[in-house]
Motif scaffolding. Structure first.
Motif, PDB file in Angstrom:
ATOM      1  N   ILE A 126       1.149  -1.116   0.056  1.00 29.52           N
ATOM      2  CA  ILE A 126      -0.517  -0.123   0.306  1.00 29.52           C
ATOM      3  C   ILE A 126       0.629   1.305  -0.429  1.00 29.52           C
ATOM      4  CG2 ILE A 126      -0.425  -0.512   2.450  1.00 29.52           C
ATOM      5  CD1 ILE A 126      -2.508   1.237   1.888  1.00 29.52           C
ATOM      6  N   GLU A 127       0.783   2.137  -0.850  1.00 25.82           N
ATOM      7  CA  GLU A 127       1.522   3.209  -1.194  1.00 25.82           C
ATOM      8  C   GLU A 127       0.346   5.144  -0.826  1.00 25.82           C
ATOM      9  OE1 GLU A 127       5.913   3.255  -2.121  1.00 25.82           O
ATOM     10  OE2 GLU A 127       4.655   2.243  -3.642  1.00 25.82           O
ATOM     11  N   ASP A 128       1.091   5.923  -1.795  1.00 27.48           N
ATOM     12  CA  ASP A 128       0.116   6.415  -1.542  1.00 27.48           C
ATOM     13  C   ASP A 128      -0.073   6.890  -3.319  1.00 27.48           C
ATOM     14  OD1 ASP A 128       2.632   7.878  -1.627  1.00 27.48           O
ATOM     15  OD2 ASP A 128       2.303  10.010  -0.253  1.00 27.48           O
ATOM     16  N   VAL A 129       0.918   7.457  -3.580  1.00 29.14           N
ATOM     17  CA  VAL A 129       1.028   7.556  -5.128  1.00 29.14           C
ATOM     18  C   VAL A 129       2.739   6.997  -5.386  1.00 29.14           C
ATOM     19  CG1 VAL A 129       2.136   9.476  -4.863  1.00 29.14           C
ATOM     20  CG2 VAL A 129       0.390   9.256  -7.184  1.00 29.14           C
ATOM     21  N   THR A 130       2.314   6.353  -6.627  1.00 26.58           N
ATOM     22  CA  THR A 130       3.675   5.958  -7.728  1.00 26.58           C
ATOM     23  C   THR A 130       3.671   6.614  -8.975  1.00 26.58           C
ATOM     24  OG1 THR A 130       3.415   4.068  -6.780  1.00 26.58           O
ATOM     25  CG2 THR A 130       4.794   4.282  -8.562  1.00 26.58           C
ATOM     26  N   THR A 131       4.958   7.220  -8.968  1.00 22.81           N
ATOM     27  CA  THR A 131       4.531   8.174 -10.003  1.00 22.81           C
ATOM     28  C   THR A 131       6.041   7.124 -11.201  1.00 22.81           C
ATOM     29  OG1 THR A 131       3.714  10.698  -9.526  1.00 22.81           O
ATOM     30  CG2 THR A 131       5.524  10.402 -11.431  1.00 22.81           C
ATOM     31  N   SER A 132       6.429   6.845 -10.690  1.00 23.54           N
ATOM     32  CA  SER A 132       7.764   6.348 -11.170  1.00 23.54           C
ATOM     33  C   SER A 132       7.964   5.376 -11.161  1.00 23.54           C
ATOM     34  CB  SER A 132       9.259   7.396 -11.080  1.00 23.54           C
ATOM     35  OG  SER A 132       9.924   6.893  -9.563  1.00 23.54           O
ATOM     36  N   GLY A 133       7.594   4.745  -9.337  1.00 18.95           N
ATOM     37  CA  GLY A 133       7.546   2.983  -9.735  1.00 18.95           C
ATOM     38  C   GLY A 133       9.239   2.865  -8.382  1.00 18.95           C
ATOM     39  N   LYS A 134      10.029   3.824  -8.464  1.00 27.78           N
ATOM     40  CA  LYS A 134      10.828   3.967  -7.683  1.00 27.78           C
ATOM     41  C   LYS A 134      11.031   3.479  -6.282  1.00 27.78           C
ATOM     42  CE  LYS A 134      15.580   5.982  -6.263  1.00 27.78           C
ATOM     43  NZ  LYS A 134      15.936   5.533  -6.638  1.00 27.78           N
ATOM     44  N   SER A 135       9.915   3.324  -5.677  1.00 29.27           N
ATOM     45  CA  SER A 135       9.613   3.085  -4.589  1.00 29.27           C
ATOM     46  C   SER A 135       9.665   1.859  -4.624  1.00 29.27           C
ATOM     47  CB  SER A 135       8.758   3.752  -3.068  1.00 29.27           C
ATOM     48  OG  SER A 135       7.525   3.463  -4.282  1.00 29.27           O
ATOM     49  N   ILE A 136       8.894   0.992  -5.359  1.00 29.93           N
ATOM     50  CA  ILE A 136       8.721  -0.374  -5.295  1.00 29.93           C
ATOM     51  C   ILE A 136       9.695  -1.012  -6.084  1.00 29.93           C
ATOM     52  CG2 ILE A 136       7.129  -2.073  -6.864  1.00 29.93           C
ATOM     53  CD1 ILE A 136       5.536  -1.205  -5.022  1.00 29.93           C
ATOM     54  N   GLU A 137      10.594  -0.908  -6.798  1.00 32.58           N
ATOM     55  CA  GLU A 137      12.042  -1.396  -6.995  1.00 32.58           C
ATOM     56  C   GLU A 137      12.613  -1.168  -5.907  1.00 32.58           C
ATOM     57  OE1 GLU A 137      15.710   0.379  -9.175  1.00 32.58           O
ATOM     58  OE2 GLU A 137      13.555   1.249  -9.983  1.00 32.58           O
ATOM     59  N   GLU A 138      12.114  -0.651  -4.623  1.00 34.88           N
ATOM     60  CA  GLU A 138      13.414  -0.760  -3.390  1.00 34.88           C
ATOM     61  C   GLU A 138      12.500  -1.358  -2.308  1.00 34.88           C
ATOM     62  OE1 GLU A 138      13.330   3.007  -2.007  1.00 34.88           O
ATOM     63  OE2 GLU A 138      14.572   3.820  -3.917  1.00 34.88           O
ATOM     64  N   GLY A 153      -0.728  -7.751  -4.947  1.00 32.85           N
ATOM     65  CA  GLY A 153      -0.156  -6.283  -5.930  1.00 32.85           C
ATOM     66  C   GLY A 153      -0.141  -4.884  -5.328  1.00 32.85           C
ATOM     67  N   LEU A 154      -0.450  -4.277  -5.598  1.00 34.84           N
ATOM     68  CA  LEU A 154      -0.244  -3.218  -5.624  1.00 34.84           C
ATOM     69  C   LEU A 154      -1.503  -2.016  -5.277  1.00 34.84           C
ATOM     70  CD1 LEU A 154       1.347  -0.482  -4.002  1.00 34.84           C
ATOM     71  CD2 LEU A 154       2.169   0.214  -6.768  1.00 34.84           C
ATOM     72  N   MET A 155      -1.695  -1.336  -3.984  1.00 41.10           N
ATOM     73  CA  MET A 155      -2.866  -0.112  -3.564  1.00 41.10           C
ATOM     74  C   MET A 155      -2.526   1.401  -3.687  1.00 41.10           C
ATOM     75  SD  MET A 155      -5.874   0.643  -4.294  1.00 41.10           S
ATOM     76  CE  MET A 155      -6.413  -1.524  -4.363  1.00 41.10           C
ATOM     77  N   VAL A 156      -2.358   1.988  -4.103  1.00 38.53           N
ATOM     78  CA  VAL A 156      -2.152   3.340  -4.482  1.00 38.53           C
ATOM     79  C   VAL A 156      -3.571   4.484  -4.633  1.00 38.53           C
ATOM     80  CG1 VAL A 156       0.175   2.754  -5.528  1.00 38.53           C
ATOM     81  CG2 VAL A 156      -1.876   3.523  -6.357  1.00 38.53           C
ATOM     82  N   SER A 157      -3.409   5.334  -3.803  1.00 34.04           N
ATOM     83  CA  SER A 157      -4.273   6.481  -3.668  1.00 34.04           C
ATOM     84  C   SER A 157      -4.625   6.850  -4.781  1.00 34.04           C
ATOM     85  CB  SER A 157      -4.234   7.227  -2.999  1.00 34.04           C
ATOM     86  OG  SER A 157      -3.708   8.145  -2.673  1.00 34.04           O
ATOM     87  N   LEU A 158      -4.302   7.526  -5.688  1.00 33.64           N
ATOM     88  CA  LEU A 158      -4.263   8.196  -6.801  1.00 33.64           C
ATOM     89  C   LEU A 158      -3.383   7.476  -8.401  1.00 33.64           C
ATOM     90  CD1 LEU A 158      -5.341  10.564  -8.745  1.00 33.64           C
ATOM     91  CD2 LEU A 158      -3.451  11.984  -7.783  1.00 33.64           C
ATOM     92  N   ASN A 159      -4.137   6.851  -9.257  1.00 33.82           N
ATOM     93  CA  ASN A 159      -3.513   6.510 -10.339  1.00 33.82           C
ATOM     94  C   ASN A 159      -3.050   8.260 -10.917  1.00 33.82           C
ATOM     95  OD1 ASN A 159      -2.266   5.793 -12.652  1.00 33.82           O
ATOM     96  ND2 ASN A 159      -3.751   4.454 -13.079  1.00 33.82           N
ATOM     97  N   ARG A 160      -1.847   9.087 -11.483  1.00 36.96           N
ATOM     98  CA  ARG A 160      -1.827   9.775 -12.493  1.00 36.96           C
ATOM     99  C   ARG A 160      -1.878   9.480 -13.656  1.00 36.96           C
ATOM    100  NH1 ARG A 160       0.844  14.674  -9.768  1.00 36.96           N
ATOM    101  NH2 ARG A 160       1.427  14.676 -11.906  1.00 36.96           N
ATOM    102  N   GLN A 161      -2.114   8.836 -13.748  1.00 36.02           N
ATOM    103  CA  GLN A 161      -2.020   8.415 -15.744  1.00 36.02           C
ATOM    104  C   GLN A 161      -1.152   8.640 -16.700  1.00 36.02           C
ATOM    105  OE1 GLN A 161      -6.386   9.133 -15.443  1.00 36.02           O
ATOM    106  NE2 GLN A 161      -6.591   7.458 -16.147  1.00 36.02           N
TER     107      GLN A 161
END
Length: 230
Positions: A126-138, A153-161
């Motif tokens: 669970i995360e707030d928002v993922t823009t680049s995916g770097k945090s998942i890489e870690e 899976g992963l759940m974030v609050s906002l998909n910036r698209q």
């Protein structure tokens, strides 16, 4: 759109988490909107936030998983409040886990906070928002180094698209392709625009015609190739 999604979008605005204007992102992009989950600071805000995550997780993944993993630092309170909400809303006891930025070598040793991961655990990140995916890489290596766990899976609050730094796909699509698990959000930016455009909130229109135009121009340049926006 489900009613709780509309409620969540208004909640982000009311909590001063979602703003419109001109913002410079970490990537250097000039964005007409910005989301800061760190602005959820009160007990009632955090309680509601956990409930929105819990509903989205229930609708998207079901509740057949064992651990909710929140990467340090912003993911820690998200995992805690969502575990509480899942327990209260659905009667399901999910264990919470997070990582430390530094490994602790005394007392409660190790890199993890909360539950220990076990072989066979089904883990949802669970995360707030993922823009680049770097945090998942870690995050993914941390989980896999601790146990033979299955990341569901992963759940974030906002998909910036918007497209990532290294491809024309959205960050969530890159995660799906790279790691082989689902990546979803409570709401998408498309849903935000549909919900807020020309809609008065407390007598004021937050997403005006000019802001909508700026958002459309932003997605002409940075919109993900796998997402149709507008």
């Amino acid at each position: 759109m489900e009613s709780y999604k509309e409620e969540f979008i208004n909640f982000m605005v009311d909590s001063n988490v979602l703003k419109f204007g001109e913002f410079t992102l970490k990537s250097g992009r000039k964005s007409p909107f910005f989301m800061n989950a760190g602005a959820y600071v009160t007990g009632s805000q955090l309680r509601k936030l956990g409930e929105y995550y819990a509903r989205a997780i229930h609708d998207t993944y079901g509740l057949e998983f064992d651990v909710l993993f929140g990467p340090a630092y912003k993911g820690i309170p998200l995992a805690v409040v969502t575990c509480v909400a899942i327990s209260e809303l659905y009667g399901r006891e999910i264990r919470y886990c997070s990582n430390r930025k530094e490994i602790k070598d005394h007392g409660d040793k190790g890199i993890l906070l909360g539950t220990k991961l076990r072989d066979g655990d089904r883990v949802l990140i669970i995360e707030d928002v993922t823009t680049s995916g770097k945090s998942i890489e870690e995050t993914v290596p941390i989980i896999r180094e601790q146990a033979d766990a299955d990341i569901v899976g992963l759940m974030v609050s906002l998909n910036r698209q918007e497209k990532g730094q290294d491809s024309d796909m959205s960050a969530l699509s890159e995660i799906r392709e790279r790691y082989g698990f689902e990546a979803n959000a409570i709401v998408t930016m498309q849903e935000v625009v549909e919900c807020l455009y020309n809609k008065p909130i407390d007598g004021e229109v937050i997403l005006t015609k000019d802001i909508k135009k700026a958002i459309d121009e932003y997605y002409k340049e940075y919109g993900a190739a796998d997402v149709k926006f507008g």
